[in-house]
Design a protein around this motif. Structure first.
Motif, PDB file in Angstrom:
ATOM      1  N   ARG A 128      36.940  67.391 -18.785  1.00 58.25           N
ATOM      2  CA  ARG A 128      36.078  67.456 -19.959  1.00 58.25           C
ATOM      3  C   ARG A 128      36.697  68.270 -21.074  1.00 58.25           C
ATOM      4  O   ARG A 128      36.254  68.234 -22.211  1.00 58.25           O
ATOM      5  CB  ARG A 128      34.737  68.047 -19.538  1.00 58.25           C
ATOM      6  CG  ARG A 128      33.951  67.072 -18.761  1.00 58.25           C
ATOM      7  CD  ARG A 128      33.280  67.727 -17.590  1.00 58.25           C
ATOM      8  NE  ARG A 128      33.185  66.785 -16.483  1.00 58.25           N
ATOM      9  CZ  ARG A 128      34.116  66.740 -15.518  1.00 58.25           C
ATOM     10  NH1 ARG A 128      35.133  67.557 -15.534  1.00 58.25           N
ATOM     11  NH2 ARG A 128      33.999  65.872 -14.549  1.00 58.25           N
ATOM     12  N   ILE A 178      30.328  52.313 -22.760  1.00 55.22           N
ATOM     13  CA  ILE A 178      30.373  53.234 -21.623  1.00 55.22           C
ATOM     14  C   ILE A 178      31.781  53.312 -21.066  1.00 55.22           C
ATOM     15  O   ILE A 178      32.221  54.348 -20.566  1.00 55.22           O
ATOM     16  CB  ILE A 178      29.347  52.815 -20.544  1.00 55.22           C
ATOM     17  CG1 ILE A 178      28.922  54.047 -19.745  1.00 55.22           C
ATOM     18  CG2 ILE A 178      29.894  51.782 -19.611  1.00 55.22           C
ATOM     19  CD1 ILE A 178      28.128  55.019 -20.538  1.00 55.22           C
ATOM     20  N   GLN A 199      34.361  53.494 -22.811  1.00 55.03           N
ATOM     21  CA  GLN A 199      35.010  54.574 -23.565  1.00 55.03           C
ATOM     22  C   GLN A 199      34.646  55.914 -22.939  1.00 55.03           C
ATOM     23  O   GLN A 199      35.509  56.765 -22.700  1.00 55.03           O
ATOM     24  CB  GLN A 199      34.553  54.536 -25.028  1.00 55.03           C
ATOM     25  CG  GLN A 199      34.592  53.156 -25.654  1.00 55.03           C
ATOM     26  CD  GLN A 199      35.970  52.547 -25.582  1.00 55.03           C
ATOM     27  OE1 GLN A 199      36.948  53.187 -25.929  1.00 55.03           O
ATOM     28  NE2 GLN A 199      36.040  51.311 -25.095  1.00 55.03           N
ATOM     29  N   TYR A 200      33.363  56.086 -22.622  1.00 56.12           N
ATOM     30  CA  TYR A 200      32.940  57.338 -21.971  1.00 56.12           C
ATOM     31  C   TYR A 200      33.774  57.585 -20.726  1.00 56.12           C
ATOM     32  O   TYR A 200      34.308  58.663 -20.501  1.00 56.12           O
ATOM     33  CB  TYR A 200      31.454  57.240 -21.578  1.00 56.12           C
ATOM     34  CG  TYR A 200      30.506  57.735 -22.618  1.00 56.12           C
ATOM     35  CD1 TYR A 200      30.215  56.945 -23.720  1.00 56.12           C
ATOM     36  CD2 TYR A 200      29.903  58.976 -22.508  1.00 56.12           C
ATOM     37  CE1 TYR A 200      29.328  57.381 -24.684  1.00 56.12           C
ATOM     38  CE2 TYR A 200      29.019  59.423 -23.473  1.00 56.12           C
ATOM     39  CZ  TYR A 200      28.740  58.622 -24.557  1.00 56.12           C
ATOM     40  OH  TYR A 200      27.868  59.054 -25.501  1.00 56.12           O
ATOM     41  N   THR A 211      33.164  62.417 -22.155  1.00 59.21           N
ATOM     42  CA  THR A 211      31.991  62.421 -23.035  1.00 59.21           C
ATOM     43  C   THR A 211      32.289  63.012 -24.412  1.00 59.21           C
ATOM     44  O   THR A 211      32.026  62.397 -25.444  1.00 59.21           O
ATOM     45  CB  THR A 211      30.879  63.242 -22.369  1.00 59.21           C
ATOM     46  OG1 THR A 211      30.817  62.895 -20.994  1.00 59.21           O
ATOM     47  CG2 THR A 211      29.548  62.987 -23.029  1.00 59.21           C
ATOM     48  N   VAL A 258      34.271  60.966 -26.933  1.00 61.41           N
ATOM     49  CA  VAL A 258      33.543  59.836 -27.531  1.00 61.41           C
ATOM     50  C   VAL A 258      32.544  60.347 -28.553  1.00 61.41           C
ATOM     51  O   VAL A 258      32.513  59.942 -29.710  1.00 61.41           O
ATOM     52  CB  VAL A 258      32.816  59.024 -26.437  1.00 61.41           C
ATOM     53  CG1 VAL A 258      32.013  57.906 -27.069  1.00 61.41           C
ATOM     54  CG2 VAL A 258      33.832  58.478 -25.447  1.00 61.41           C
ATOM     55  N   GLU A 259      31.760  61.339 -28.114  1.00 58.05           N
ATOM     56  CA  GLU A 259      30.669  61.766 -28.998  1.00 58.05           C
ATOM     57  C   GLU A 259      31.200  62.496 -30.206  1.00 58.05           C
ATOM     58  O   GLU A 259      30.515  62.615 -31.223  1.00 58.05           O
ATOM     59  CB  GLU A 259      29.692  62.623 -28.207  1.00 58.05           C
ATOM     60  CG  GLU A 259      28.848  61.745 -27.297  1.00 58.05           C
ATOM     61  CD  GLU A 259      27.898  62.538 -26.444  1.00 58.05           C
ATOM     62  OE1 GLU A 259      27.953  63.778 -26.509  1.00 58.05           O
ATOM     63  OE2 GLU A 259      27.128  61.907 -25.724  1.00 58.05           O
ATOM     64  N   THR A 295      24.481  57.288 -20.578  1.00 57.21           N
ATOM     65  CA  THR A 295      25.032  58.547 -21.107  1.00 57.21           C
ATOM     66  C   THR A 295      24.274  59.728 -20.533  1.00 57.21           C
ATOM     67  O   THR A 295      24.863  60.749 -20.204  1.00 57.21           O
ATOM     68  CB  THR A 295      24.914  58.576 -22.641  1.00 57.21           C
ATOM     69  OG1 THR A 295      23.569  58.272 -22.977  1.00 57.21           O
ATOM     70  CG2 THR A 295      25.850  57.584 -23.272  1.00 57.21           C
ATOM     71  N   ALA A 323      25.833  60.347 -17.467  1.00 61.08           N
ATOM     72  CA  ALA A 323      27.205  60.828 -17.655  1.00 61.08           C
ATOM     73  C   ALA A 323      27.195  62.296 -18.055  1.00 61.08           C
ATOM     74  O   ALA A 323      28.035  63.074 -17.636  1.00 61.08           O
ATOM     75  CB  ALA A 323      27.894  59.983 -18.722  1.00 61.08           C
ATOM     76  N   HIS A 324      26.181  62.670 -18.841  1.00 60.50           N
ATOM     77  CA  HIS A 324      26.141  64.045 -19.334  1.00 60.50           C
ATOM     78  C   HIS A 324      25.989  65.047 -18.208  1.00 60.50           C
ATOM     79  O   HIS A 324      26.377  66.205 -18.345  1.00 60.50           O
ATOM     80  CB  HIS A 324      24.989  64.197 -20.328  1.00 60.50           C
ATOM     81  CG  HIS A 324      25.381  63.897 -21.732  1.00 60.50           C
ATOM     82  ND1 HIS A 324      26.133  64.763 -22.490  1.00 60.50           N
ATOM     83  CD2 HIS A 324      25.150  62.808 -22.506  1.00 60.50           C
ATOM     84  CE1 HIS A 324      26.329  64.218 -23.681  1.00 60.50           C
ATOM     85  NE2 HIS A 324      25.752  63.034 -23.710  1.00 60.50           N
ATOM     86  N   SER A 374      23.380  69.135 -25.159  1.00 54.72           N
ATOM     87  CA  SER A 374      23.874  67.758 -25.191  1.00 54.72           C
ATOM     88  C   SER A 374      22.703  66.785 -25.372  1.00 54.72           C
ATOM     89  O   SER A 374      22.773  65.843 -26.132  1.00 54.72           O
ATOM     90  CB  SER A 374      24.599  67.460 -23.886  1.00 54.72           C
ATOM     91  OG  SER A 374      23.741  67.786 -22.814  1.00 54.72           O
TER      92      SER A 374
END
Lengths: 971, 550, 114
Positions: free
Chosen positions: A806, A860, A862-863, A868, A871-872, A945, A948-949, A965
């Motif tokens: 991350r 997703i 991409q995630y 995360t 992407v964000e 997401t 994923a978070h 988040s």
């Protein structure tokens, strides 16, 4: 003047006193007294009209269709009771003014008091049995509040609850009885019922009705064994006891018996039930009363005994006895109320009610003492007092009863014995308290109470005397008026003289008095020596304990029962549902055997059979490996899903195939994200499986097999039948011309059955919101917070985002370079495909749903590969907005039709000719589909997401709530 | 009806959806505005429902039915919304309970999570849709809508016991929904249609060879509804799920089991009416005995439980059992009484759920809820040994109000006079004894006795357990300084109870209405006729459906 | 062909029921997912089987059940798939939450069933 006013008066008074200042006791007492005096005057004025057997009646519409109207009806009996209720009320108000302490919140008391008066009035004035039940229960409720007035005391709470439970039981039984009576007669109106006594007594259901009604009456009038609540109710403030438990509430039961005497009495059953219970109560109550030490309890048990006497009289099936009963109701009310008030004064002045501590009060309070003595003499049945008259009538009845020989002997004896007991407890109240040496060991220095506090007692005792001396003149007319309706108009021969000559009843009275005095001396001496302080023989019996252990027992029992018939576990519930479904399903073939249809089968293709062989293997594999090898199970399941999807393709359902495929992908992705949070589970090979487990598994296996066979049979039966005379040709027909699309399935979704689709996307949205909300508070299990050991296994010096995926922003050092590049290039392609599917959806396989899922998957991806943050940091996705906008668009498209005067969701097709492209058809359904698309994208992204978070948050702060988040998401 | 108001029927579905979308776009900011919209929408929902009811009742026809063709397709083909007396009644009930819960929730619950209001609105939409739709699959969809929302609401606030109960609740309902689909598919496979009216028309014509399948489909379908109506033994999920739900959610959930009941009533009367040939009154016995056992189960539970939350849950079980059994009897008069009972019971249960939370808030800390230890017997306090002159304690107005409200709930739930619960039970028993009215002689059967006995017994156990818990929680807490309750929290409770009071006073008109509704149910020809005869709005001359978009 | 499909539906359903009755949340999840396959196929099979007759109307073919398969079940299945997907996702997440809160993956949130 309308009777309704009389009934409403107390209730209005009650409401008003509820809002008066809570401690203004003089004002409140004055107001309450005023109200009850007015009511009493009103009732008195009615006498001339009911004297000659006249009946006043007023009907108020309530439920005419069900034959239920509020009927106020005053005949002699009702009048007499109304008089007791109102006059008693007036006197008590005066008394309570001085009894209640200055800093008592008496507003509540007076409000309840007046409400009770109203309920009681309603009860006695009811001209309709249902209405009677209604007020009956009302009295129980209000008395509950009055008994629990000092609710901070545990015994007050207990007593109140016991009274409520017992009387509520009776009330419900009475309701049942009334329903049965109404069923027999065909009406609930008192007149109709009183008129059809023959019919009722002859009816097959008479015993049922009788039993239920009696249950009600006995619980209310504290007949054995339901008497237990009355002594416990003595925790009520004494004015309340004096009112409820002498004159009014407990009399409701005997009132009911008198009211229905004409109808229900005259049978053996009535005689044995009512007479028997009455006798038992008479004796038992008197017996227990002798050994009580609490003044109020002496009175309580004596009341029970007197109620038993009245019940017995009513049970004797002789109209003369009924008259005596009515007479005794009046007398008992007068002397018992005054005695209660006297007891209250004693308690108030000395601070105790314990007979053992009280003595010689006559010196301190001569007048009160004198009054109390007269009243208790009347209770004992001493000549020249009203108690004597009715008691002698009672004795006479027992003597002149003609029934079984043994009864003709034993009943008078029982009566005499009861008389003896009565004298004893009267003496204990009168003699023990007021005579003997004046004691100084009292909490307070006794003296005469305020003069006004005594006035009510003065009056009542005066009545006792007057009636006792000159009965015929004093009470004759009203007694006649009251008794006549009970026995049905014509009164039997009786005369209210003091002296009937030296006959058996008189002898019995003498015996009773003499024996009583004697027994009292013995008892007194014995108790001085400390014996007989408990009730002999019955010391063990404790009403409250019995009642409460009954309740506890019931509770325990029902708990145990509940454990059998209910479960808090999931598996039995699921089992039950499936089992019931299988049972009912197969039960419906009883008499209608299941047969195969005759539609010509499609030729079986080996390929299909083969890959479904695989499919079934997968399914079974999932079932077997589900517990320990999650990933395996997951792979196998997607295998099954894939085969399903192939089936759709095979049997000409391209849309389904497409959708199933994409859904498969997304679902798998979800599971993979989720698996990470599930605990490691190792096969406990060595652990032997218990017998119970084996049994349960066998049972489950049976059910599974049954369900499987059932489903197979059903689907085969339906598959082999010719296609239903379906409505589908219509769709095929209209799809292109009116739906504006060739792909019928899609047209159905966005046009024919668009409402379904709206619902469907709403579900999607709701689920997404739920998931998100739930995951915001997600607390990962302890053991899965730190990184999986595969990641920890790496040497520390390796510089790769595998160590801390991350943290990386630049994927150049990433370990997923190739997939990263690919998926980065894939994104636009995927978007393009999605748009293509969306647009063509109306005519060829595709549509908003599929398109939405594809976009979601592409994002997703991409995630997955970039992490995360990366992407964000670059794209700002606002899934909530997507959902909201999508819903809005879909609904708005639907509403557009309204503007054109068409129903919701009607589609229109826009035909336009664009310069280059030329003729285009743009059905409004396309916008609708766009809405679907948006919702699907939003919801899927939100779910994925959010999951994923978790890994991000779990690592940033173990077990933390990741507001940041998510908040970024929400806003 | 007047053209500009022709679309009234669809409003209860569209309005909450629009509000949801709006709230979502509003996002986390502007909370006050959000809760205002939320409450306003609930109010509008109620008003619309009332208007629909007024219109339907206005044209006094026995089978007054208003039909709305969504998508402007004829009834067999498109999805049709049907509002008859029953639907309108349920809509109004939803409106009342929904408004009360919405107002209550506007106090604090929205703040807990952004999604409370949207989910709540979706719930309303689902309920309204389920009551309105005339299409079997659409019914499934709306069931899913209201369930999906209910999952979210039930889990709202998370927490261990809540999530655990939620897991069971969801699992059970997913299974039930699967059964729903299976049964529905079978019906379609046999009859080839989904429109309820059309099904009702085709059921009598089903060939004997297919009838078994048809019944099997109906049975499997019914099991789904039994589960949702919490019929014993399929109802064990209810109490934990409802007890753990937050107060306003519990209030709206009190309505949810009634959806199952409503559907059973609707389908059993429509599909298997007396005109349904060999399948007439299919499964009546199952309903009856299942219902009776459910009442018994609920009564046991009431007796066994000491916590108000659980008691409220079991009272729901009792009411739904009563309704199921009443439907099972299959008499119009009994059903009419049952509808009245449904209104009263639902209002009381919702009020109770709101109250429980308030009471427990007052009791929290000082008074631990009743334990078995406190049930143990102790010494009898015979004389007043304190010797001090007894002085009563003040009860703060707020608590007194609460106590009275609680008492009212007890009365209604246990069917004691003078509130609507009494009228309802009375009506039920009268109808059971004389289905044909007081004058028509009728021999009470064993079922009648059993049913009435259970009604009275359940009432008794409700009285005992509620008074036990209530005395403990309300009276005992009277000593402690009462907590502050917001007006918006107390007002809904009082409103619900006064609604029940209104039911009592105007029992005559209400029962008149329910009787009409019940009679229409048992003679579904009017319904079928109205639905199938409704023609779509014709397109302009240019050709059907081909007009320009506005 | 019909027999095969019927058998398949049965097997899927049976396996699903078995899983649904297991004590582990994940098994229940798998079970519900499998069940939705079975149900979808079941609904689909109501329209009886056709090969190569997708319900996509072409000008040259008469629009009737001779030339096209019944679109209705397909529409229903499509909706069912979507709803199934949503509920599966939800159940998965609830399962995770329960696991996190109760520390076990037993359906009753207790270490071992009583």
């Amino acid at each position: 003047m309308p009777l309704a006013g009389l009934l409403l008066l107390p209730f209005i008074g009650s409401l008003l006193s509820a809002i008066l200042p809570t401690r203004a006791r003089t004002v409140l007492a004055g107001w309450a007294g005023l109200v009850s005096t007015a009511a009493a005057a009103w009732v008195l004025l009615l006498f001339p009209r009911v004297k000659g057997g006249g009946v006043l009646r007023q009907e108020i519409e309530w439920l005419p269709s069900a034959g239920l109207n509020l009927i106020l009806r005053v005949d002699g009996l009702a009048w007499m009771f109304a008089l007791l209720v109102t006059v008693g009320g007036a006197l008590i108000c005066l008394y309570a003014r001085y009894y209640m302490s200055p800093d008592d919140p008496v507003a509540r008391f007076y409000s309840c008091f007046l409400a009770f008066m109203g309920a009681m009035l309603g009860l006695v004035l009811s001209g309709n049995l249902v209405q009677l039940v209604l007020f009956w229960e009302l009295t129980s409720l209000v008395s509950f509040l009055l008994i629990g007035y000092w609710h901070h005391r545990v015994d007050a709470r207990r007593g109140a609850r016991m009274a409520l439970s017992v009387t509520a039981l009776g009330g419900l039984a009475l309701l049942g009885g009334v329903i049965v009576l109404g069923h027999i007669v065909g009406s609930y109106e008192l007149e109709r019922i009183l008129a059809s006594g023959e019919q009722i007594r002859a009816h097959r259901l008479y015993p049922v009705a009788l039993l239920l009604v009696l249950l009600g009456a006995f619980t209310k009038s504290a007949q054995v064994p339901f008497h237990i609540w009355l002594p416990r109710a003595m925790v009520a403030p004494t004015p309340a006891s004096a009112y409820l438990h002498s004159a009014t509430m407990v009399k409701a039961g005997v009132f009911l018996l008198a009211r229905l005497w004409l109808v229900l009495s005259g049978t053996e059953l009535w005689f044995w039930l009512v007479g028997g219970v009455g006798t038992l109560t008479l004796l038992l109550g008197a017996y227990i009363a002798m050994f009580q030490h609490d003044l109020k309890r002496v009175l309580a048990y004596s009341t029970i005994s007197h109620l038993g006497l009245i019940t017995l009289l009513l049970g004797l099936n002789s109209s003369l006895a009924a008259v005596a009963a009515v007479f005794h109701i009046m007398n008992h009310a007068t002397f018992k109320a005054s005695l209660f008030m006297a007891a209250g004064i004693v308690d108030h002045e000395t601070g105790t009610r314990d007979i053992r501590r009280l003595s010689g009060l006559i010196h301190a309070m001569p007048i009160t003492g004198a009054l109390a003595l007269v009243a208790s003499a009347s209770m004992a049945g001493v000549p020249l007092l009203n108690g004597f008259l009715s008691k002698e009538m009672f004795f006479a009845e027992t003597v002149f009863l003609s029934s079984h020989p043994w009864l003709e002997v034993s009943l008078p004896i029982a009566a005499t014995v009861a008389g003896v007991f009565a004298v004893v407890y009267s003496l204990r109240f009168g003699y023990d308290v007021f005579f003997g040496a004046a004691t100084s060991r009292l909490p307070r220095k006794p003296e005469e109470p305020p003069r006004w506090m005594r006035i009510p007692i003065d009056l009542l005792v005066l009545i006792c005397l007057v009636v006792g001396v000159a009965p015929a003149r004093a009470i004759g007319p009203s007694l006649a008026a009251a008794a006549a309706p009970v026995v049905g108009g014509e009164l039997p021969e009786y005369d209210l003289a003091l002296w009937h000559g030296f006959n058996a009843p008189f002898v019995m009275s003498l015996i009773a008095i003499a024996g009583g005095v004697l027994l009292h001396r013995l008892l007194r001496r014995a108790q001085r020596q400390g014996r007989f302080n408990e009730v002999p023989l019955l010391a063990r019996v404790n009403g409250r304990r019995a009642f409460e252990s009954l309740l506890v027992g019931l509770t325990r029992l029902s708990r145990a029962a509940l454990r059998v018939v209910a479960t808090r576990r999931l598996q039995p519930q699921m089992f039950a549902i499936i089992a019931v479904a299988v049972l009912l399903g197969s039960a419906s073939f009883r008499g209608l055997p299941l047969t195969w249809g005759h539609r010509e089968r499609l030729p079986a293709s080996p390929a299909f059979a083969l890959f479904w062989g695989i499919g079934m293997a997968c399914a079974l594999g999932v079932a077997i490996s589900g517990k320990f090898h999650r990933v395996v199970a997951l792979i196998l399941m997607s295998g099954a899903g894939l085969v399903t999807c192939l089936t759709f393709a095979w049997f000409s359902a391209p849309d389904l195939a497409l959708t199933q495929l994409v859904v498969e992908v997304v679902t798998t992705m979800l599971f993979l994200l989720g698996l990470r949070w599930l605990p490691m589970r190792l096969e406990e090979a060595h652990r032997s499986v218990g017998l119970r487990t084996t049994g349960r598994r066998a049972r489950d296996l049976m059910l599974a097999l049954a369900t499987g066979c059932g489903l197979s049979a059903l689907s085969y039966a339906l598959l082999t039948r010719p296609a239903p005379q379906s409505i589908s040709p219509f769709f095929l027909h209209r799809a292109l011309p009116e739906g504006g699309g060739a792909n019928v399935v899609n047209v159905m979704l966005v046009d024919f059955r668009a409402l379904d689709t709206i619902g469907e996307i709403t579900v999607l949205g709701a689920v997404a919101l739920t998931v998100f909300a739930l995951l915001r508070r997600f607390r990962p299990p302890a053991e899965s917070i730190d990184r999986p050991h595969q990641q920890q296994a790496l040497p520390a010096d390796v510089v790769t985002d595998l160590v801390n995926p991350r943290a990386t922003d630049d994927i150049g050092r990433g370990y997923l370079m190739v997939p990263a590049i690919i998926s980065r290039w894939l994104l636009p392609v995927a978007l393009l495909v999605a748009v293509h599917l969306l647009l063509r959806g109306h005519n060829e396989p595709g549509g908003g749903f599929v398109a939405g899922l594809i976009v979601a998957v592409a994002l997703i991806m991409q995630y997955l590969v970039f992490g995360t943050h990366w992407v964000e940091a670059r794209v700002k996705l606002l899934p909530l907005r997507w959902i909201g906008a999508g819903l809005l668009l879909a609904v708005m498209t639907g509403l557009g039709a309204l503007a054109a005067g068409y129903p919701f969701l009607t589609t229109h097709t826009l035909h336009a000719t664009l310069p280059v492209i030329g003729e285009v058809h743009l059905p409004s359904a396309t916008f609708f589909d766009l809405g679907v698309f948006a919702v699907v994208v939003g919801a899927t992204l939100l779910i994925l997401t959010a999951l994923a978070h978790q890994s991000v948050r779990a690592h940033r702060r173990p077990g933390a709530r990741g507001q940041r988040s998510s908040a970024a998401e929400a806003s | 009806m007047k053209p500009e108001l022709a679309h009234l029927i669809v409003v209860p579905i569209v309005l909450p959806l629009l509000v949801t979308a709006l709230l979502l776009l509003l996002g986390a900011r502007r909370r006050r505005l959000g809760s205002l919209i939320h409450v306003g929408a609930a109010l509008a929902n109620l008003l619309v429902a009332l208007e629909i009811l007024r219109r339907i009742h206005a044209d006094g026809l026995p089978g007054a039915v208003k039909v709305y063709l969504a998508g402007n397709w004829p009834a067999h083909f498109g999805i049709v919304l049907v509002a008859d007396r029953l639907s309108a009644l349920m809509l109004v009930l939803t409106g009342v309970v929904g408004l009360a819960a919405a107002v209550y929730s506007s106090a604090a619950w929205g703040r807990v999570s952004v999604f409370f209001f949207p989910l709540f609105q979706i719930q309303l939409m689902g309920l309204n849709g389920a009551f309105l739709t005339g299409d079997l699959f659409n019914l499934f969809v709306f069931f899913e809508v209201l369930l999906a929302a209910s999952y979210g609401l039930q889990l709202h606030g998370s927490g261990r016991s809540r999530v655990r109960a939620g897991l069971h609740y969801i699992a059970v309902n997913l299974l039930a929904s699967a059964l729903f689909l299976v049964g529905l598919a079978i019906l379609y496979g046999i009859l080839g249609t989904l429109s309820m009216a059309d099904i009702a028309l085709k059921v009598p014509r089903v060939p004997q060879s297919d009838r078994g399948l048809l019944h099997a489909g109906a049975a499997i379908l019914a099991v789904a509804f039994f589960t949702k109506a919490a019929m014993w033994p399929l109802g064990s999920w209810l109490v934990p799920a409802y007890r753990t739900a937050s107060a306003p959610v519990g209030a709206i959930f009190a309505l949810m089991t009634k959806v199952g009941v409503y559907t059973l009533l609707r389908l059993s009367t429509l599909l298997f009416s007396s005109s349904a040939g060999p399948s007439a009154h299919l499964g009546g016995a199952v309903l009856l005995y299942g219902g009776l056992s459910t009442i018994g189960f609920g009564a046991l539970g009431l007796m066994a439980s000491l916590r108000l939350g659980r008691i409220a849950g079991f009272s729901i079980l009792v009411s739904s059992g009563t309704l199921l059994a009443a439907i099972g009897v299959g008499e119009a008069s009994v059903t009419s009484a049952a509808l009245y009972y449904l209104l009263s019971a639902t209002l009381a249960a919702s009020a109770l759920f709101l109250l429980v939370e308030l009471v427990e808030r007052a009791a929290s800390g000082e008074e631990s809820p009743l334990r078995y230890a406190q049930l143990e017997l102790d010494e009898d306090t015979n004389l007043d040994d304190a010797e001090a002159a007894l002085v009563g304690r003040d009860i703060p107005v707020s608590l007194a109000l609460l106590g009275l409200a609680f008492m009212a709930c007890v009365l209604i739930v246990s069917g004691l006079p003078p509130l609507s619960g009494f009228v309802a039970k009375l009506q039920l028993m009268m109808a059971l004894f004389n289905p044909g009215g007081a004058q028509v002689a009728h021999e009470p059967t064993a079922v009648t006795w059993c049913f009435c006995g259970l009604l009275l017994l359940s009432g008794l156990s409700a009285t005992v357990s509620l008074s036990r818990a209530g005395i403990q929680q309300v009276w005992s807490t009277a000593d402690h300084p009462a907590r502050r309750w917001k007006v918006v929290e107390v007002a809904p409770v009082l409103a619900l109870i006064s609604a029940a009071g209104w039911l009592t006073l105007s029992a005559e008109p209400v029962l008149h209405y329910t009787r009409a509704a019940a009679e229409a149910l048992y003679d579904p020809r009017g319904y079928v006729e109205a639905v199938l005869s409704t023609k779509p709005v014709p397109g302009p001359a240019s050709g059907a459906g081909e007009e320009e978009a506005p | 062909m019909e027999a095969v499909l019927a058998l398949v539906i049965g097997v899927l359903g049976g396996a699903a029921v078995w899983l649904v009755l297991r004590p582990r949340t994940f098994q229940v999840l798998l079970g519900l997912a499998l069940f939705s396959y079975a149900v979808n196929l079941f609904i689909f099979s109501m329209g009886s089987l056709f090969i190569g007759k997708p319900p996509i109307v072409a000008a040259e073919l008469a629009p009737d059940l001779e030339h096209y398969t019944d679109p209705m079940p397909q529409a229903l299945v499509l909706t069912a798939i979507v709803i199934g997907f949503a509920t599966t996702a939800l159940f998965l997440v609830v399962l995770l939450a329960a696991r996190g809160l109760s520390g076990t993956d037993h359906v009753d949130g207790t270490k071992e069933q009583r």
